[in-house]
Design a protein around this motif. Structure first.
Motif, short mmCIF file in Angstrom:
data_model
loop_
_atom_site.label_atom_id
_atom_site.label_comp_id
_atom_site.label_asym_id
_atom_site.label_seq_id
_atom_site.Cartn_x
_atom_site.Cartn_y
_atom_site.Cartn_z
N GLU A 103 0.83 -1.21 0.00
CA GLU A 103 0.00 0.00 0.00
C GLU A 103 0.86 1.26 0.00
O GLU A 103 0.55 2.23 -0.69
CB GLU A 103 -0.95 0.00 1.20
N ASN A 104 1.95 1.25 0.76
CA ASN A 104 2.87 2.41 0.77
C ASN A 104 3.50 2.61 -0.60
O ASN A 104 3.62 3.75 -1.07
CB ASN A 104 3.94 2.22 1.83
N LEU A 105 3.92 1.53 -1.23
CA LEU A 105 4.53 1.64 -2.56
C LEU A 105 3.53 2.14 -3.59
O LEU A 105 3.87 2.96 -4.45
CB LEU A 105 5.09 0.28 -3.00
N LYS A 106 2.30 1.67 -3.50
CA LYS A 106 1.26 2.15 -4.43
C LYS A 106 1.04 3.65 -4.26
O LYS A 106 0.91 4.39 -5.24
CB LYS A 106 -0.04 1.39 -4.23
N VAL A 108 2.07 9.30 -6.36
CA VAL A 108 2.67 10.63 -6.22
C VAL A 108 3.69 10.86 -7.34
O VAL A 108 3.73 11.92 -7.96
CB VAL A 108 3.32 10.80 -4.83
N LEU A 109 4.51 9.84 -7.60
CA LEU A 109 5.52 9.98 -8.66
C LEU A 109 4.87 10.17 -10.03
O LEU A 109 5.36 10.94 -10.85
CB LEU A 109 6.44 8.76 -8.67
N ASP A 110 3.76 9.46 -10.28
CA ASP A 110 3.06 9.64 -11.56
C ASP A 110 2.54 11.07 -11.70
O ASP A 110 2.63 11.67 -12.77
CB ASP A 110 1.89 8.66 -11.68
N THR A 111 2.02 11.62 -10.61
CA THR A 111 1.54 13.00 -10.63
C THR A 111 2.69 13.96 -10.90
O THR A 111 2.56 14.87 -11.73
CB THR A 111 0.85 13.35 -9.30
N ARG A 147 10.41 3.59 -12.16
CA ARG A 147 10.86 2.22 -12.48
C ARG A 147 11.25 1.46 -11.22
O ARG A 147 10.93 0.28 -11.07
CB ARG A 147 12.01 2.26 -13.48
N GLU A 148 11.93 2.13 -10.30
CA GLU A 148 12.33 1.49 -9.04
C GLU A 148 11.09 1.08 -8.23
O GLU A 148 11.04 -0.02 -7.69
CB GLU A 148 13.21 2.45 -8.23
N TYR A 149 10.11 1.97 -8.15
CA TYR A 149 8.89 1.63 -7.42
C TYR A 149 8.15 0.47 -8.09
O TYR A 149 7.62 -0.40 -7.41
CB TYR A 149 7.96 2.85 -7.31
N GLU A 205 8.12 -7.14 -6.57
CA GLU A 205 8.72 -8.00 -5.55
C GLU A 205 7.75 -8.27 -4.41
O GLU A 205 7.62 -9.40 -3.95
CB GLU A 205 10.01 -7.37 -5.03
N VAL A 206 7.07 -7.22 -3.94
CA VAL A 206 6.14 -7.39 -2.82
C VAL A 206 4.92 -8.21 -3.27
O VAL A 206 4.44 -9.07 -2.52
CB VAL A 206 5.72 -6.03 -2.23
N GLU A 207 4.44 -7.97 -4.48
CA GLU A 207 3.32 -8.76 -4.99
C GLU A 207 3.70 -10.23 -5.09
O GLU A 207 2.90 -11.11 -4.76
CB GLU A 207 2.85 -8.22 -6.34
#
Length: 75
Positions: A9-12, A17-20, A53-55, A61-63
Motif C-alpha cells: 500500500e505504501n509503494l502504491k 505521487v511519482l506519476d503525478t 521504475r524502481e517503485y 517484488e512485494v506482490e
C-alpha cells in the motif's frame, strides 16, 4: 494487515505521487521557453522516471511475496 500488505500500500501511494509529479514536470517541460529550463526539466523528469521504475520493481517484488506460499521468502 501484514507487513508485506502495508509495504504494498505504501509503494502504491508513492507510485501515485511519482506519476503525478511526472505529469506536472512533463507539462512544465512543454511550456519551458529557455534551453536552460528545458534541460533542467528533462533532468528532473529523467530522475522521476528512474524512481517510477524502481517503485514498479519493488511493487513486483512485494506482490510476488504476497502470492508465494507462507515461508517461501523466509517470513
Amino acid at each position: 494487515m501484514s507487513k508485506p500488505e502495508r509495504t504494498l500500500e505504501n509503494l502504491k501511494g508513492g507510485a501515485e505521487v511519482l506519476d503525478t509529479l511526472r505529469e506536472e514536470f512533463a507539462q512544465w517541460l512543454e511550456e519551458a521557453n529557455e534551453e536552460g529550463q528545458r534541460e533542467a526539466y528533462e533532468n528532473v523528469l529523467g530522475h522521476v522516471d528512474a524512481m517510477v521504475r524502481e517503485y514498479a520493481q519493488r511493487l513486483q517484488e512485494v506482490e510476488a511475496q504476497l502470492e508465494a506460499p507462507p515461508g517461501a521468502f523466509g517470513a
